[in-house]
Design a protein around this motif. Structure first.
Motif: not given
Length: 631
Positions: A288-293
């Motif tokens: 996602d945009e925050e770097g989470h899966l």
């Protein structure tokens, strides 16, 4: 008798997770509990390790009996006929190879993890139950469809020889986990920390059911791991590998004029192909945009790991050379250590075989095996191997044929996962990436097959030492899980009673409560739909009330379905998988109407999580969730 009845229009609401004390570790330990080998690594939780790309891990690469330094020890135990564990890992294999063998000798036990997936007898059909009085508020139908003995309670103590296959696998897993924990604690102590400072993460195959994961947790507790909330977490092996690869800045080669990029690029879709010793697991994620899966594909997989190829070697090639499968089995019983040595030789040759290999492979016969072969078998060997009788000779064609007993099925699993990911589309225009991890992913033959198969549809990356990806990822996961959401594998719901609808509900489900309300039992109150993306921080919550003043426990039965909208828990595709129990002893002094309990279920984490809070006091009540042994 008052209370609120659940209707399908108001089944549950998704609420924020209930506040509770969160354990803050000072040291984290990741444990890769593998079929073939297992390892541990960890690190302190401090500012110096805040950036995962530069996180400094401590790991073991010195094990008694190891031939060369290795990040993992063998998942093996040497067990006496009475069930006493004599040693483990490489040392167990070394001692097994040295001992004379025969009746009464200790047995070398390995490959037992996958036996944890064995199933007990099926649950009774709800339709076979006799009617019983409701013992909670009419919104829940709590008549026991499942015996508590089916809910994963520890088996009674039995002599080693009398344990079932599953019972032996559980015993061996506990003993292995004990030894891994002892090594981990030695590392923690040397680093200047206490056991109460530690959070552990143990990995499990993605194809393990909720019951299988529940079993692993129970066995870990028996092995001495902490039971306190937040101190022991489980991680899916592919998910752990994804954490590791992203944090190690694994790069994806560019195509045409595009520049190389890393796996953490926002929008990047990643298919994890985890080929281990026991299983091949696949899972798909998108950054996602925050770097989470965010999990975007339903987990799939099969028992197609490296051990399966070893079994095909025995069943097909070795049995062909010796004449019959019964002789192979006889040798395994009479000279097990020598057959283990033969298996080790095969293992080394298997992982060096590639698509361009041109030389046949000669696997020397151990002397103990050679002495057991009669004249007929020697003649057969000589005839099939151009006179060679001192080794098992495997031609290039035979090696390809053996690999092709498992590789096409692995490619089918990749196809299924890739098709599901492609159906979602990707606004970034980036191709999906197939990330190959696990020990079997070291195989040049398998790597080549995957790359050729998906060449036009996806990029393929196999990081250096793919066998360590899950181990490092387990420690990263314990430090800071970076999965924001997962997809529900099934439709989940609970067994409830609702207002009876004439002409729709069957008469046999109709009953009248003590205050005259006409109800329909065995309705499926849906919590989550199969394929839903469920945030890890969200719970499905509803309230329950006991019917009688003497009740000191609430019981709610959990069901799954393969359909999106089942109406009854008896519909095709529905099955009872667990039972949630809430202890009410602490609120027995309250008026009956004030004993409402909010029960929350979390479906977005590796394990289904249950929590209960008494609405009147706001205090948490003891709550447990047990799973059926055949689920």
């Amino acid at each position: 008798m008052g209370g609120v009845t659940i209707t399908l229009a108001r089944c549950v609401s998704l609420l924020f997770a209930l506040e509770h004390v969160v354990f803050e570790p000072q040291y984290v330990i990741g444990i890769d509990l593998g079929t073939y080998s297992s390892g541990i690594c960890g690190c302190p939780v401090d500012p110096g390790n805040g950036d995962p790309a530069s996180r400094r891990f401590h790991f073991h690469d010195q094990w008694p009996g190891q031939p060369v330094p290795s990040m993992k020890n063998l998942s093996a135990l040497l067990v006496s006929p009475e069930g006493e564990v004599l040693t483990w890992g490489y040392e167990a294999r070394e001692r097994a190879l040295r001992q004379p063998g025969g009746t009464g000798s200790p047995g070398y036990r390995a490959g037992f993890k996958m036996k944890l997936m064995d199933r007990a007898d099926s649950l009774a059909s709800p339709a076979d139950d006799e009617d019983e009085e409701q013992d909670t508020e009419p919104q829940t139908d709590t008549r026991p469809l499942m015996d508590d003995a089916e809910l994963g309670a520890p088996a009674r103590q039995l002599p080693w020889s009398e344990h079932s296959s599953l019972g032996q696998a559980e015993f061996l897993t506990v003993e292995l986990l004990k030894r891994l924990r002892e090594r981990a604690l030695a590392q923690v102590s040397m680093s200047g920390y206490l056991e109460e400072d530690v959070r552990y993460c143990i990995t499990v195959p993605a194809i393990f059911s909720d019951s299988d994961k529940h079993r692993v947790r129970r066995l870990a507790l028996e092995a001495g791991f902490p039971a306190e909330d937040g101190r022991l977490v489980l991680a899916l092996e592919p998910e752990a590998a994804a954490h590791s690869a992203r944090h190690r800045r694994v790069r994806v080669p560019g195509e045409g004029e595009t520049e190389p990029s890393d796996l953490a690029t926002p929008g990047r879709q990643i298919i994890i192909l985890d080929c281990g010793g026991g299983t091949v697991d696949l899972a798909a994620y998108q950054n996602d945009e925050e770097g989470h899966l965010v999990e975007i594909g339903l987990v799939n997989g099969a028992v197609l790991g490296s051990n399966e190829l070893n079994q095909r070697f025995e069943d097909r090639l070795l049995a062909d050379r010796l004449g019959k499968p019964e002789l192979v089995q006889q040798l395994k019983e009479e000279v097990p250590e020598a057959m283990l040595q033969l298996s080790d030789q095969w293992e080394r040759n298997k992982l060096s075989f590639g698509p361009d290999s041109v030389d046949e492979i000669a696997i020397p016969l151990p002397s103990a095996v050679d002495r057991k072969l009669g004249a007929t078998v020697r003649k057969r060997l000589a005839r099939k191997q151009r006179g060679e009788t001192a080794a098992i000779v495997v031609t290039v064609e035979e090696m390809r044929d053996l690999f092709d007993t498992v590789v096409p099925e692995i490619l089918d699993l990749v196809d299924a996962q890739l098709t599901e990911v492609e159906a979602r589309g990707n606004a970034t225009g980036l191709k999906p990436v197939v990330l190959m991890v696990g020990g079997f992913s070291n195989s040049p033959y398998l790597q080549h097959a995957v790359k050729e198969h998906v060449a036009r549809r996806a990029s393929v990356v196999a990081p250096p030492d793919p066998g360590s990806a899950v181990l490092y990822g387990a420690a990263h996961f314990a430090y800071a899980p970076q999965t924001r959401a997962r997809r529900a594998r099934f439709t989940y719901g609970i067994n409830v009673s609702t207002t009876f609808e004439p002409g729709i509900d069957p008469e046999e489900s109709r009953y009248v409560t003590s205050d005259g309300e006409v109800k329909c039992r065995r309705r499926f109150a849906k919590l989550v739909t199969q394929g839903d993306i469920v945030d890890t921080g969200k719970d499905a919550t509803d309230w329950y009330t006991p019917v009688e003043g003497h009740q000191d426990q609430l019981t709610v039965d959990l069901y799954t379905s393969t359909e999106e909208n089942p109406r009854y828990v008896t519909d095709p595709g529905c099955r009872q998988v667990g039972r949630i129990k809430v202890d009410l002893h602490a609120v027995m002094k309250l008026a009956l109407a004030d004993r409402k309990v909010d029960v929350s279920l979390g479906f977005g984490e590796t394990e289904i999580r249950a929590r209960a809070v008494v609405r009147e006091s706001g205090k948490e009540a003891a709550c447990s969730i047990d799973f059926a042994s055949d689920y």
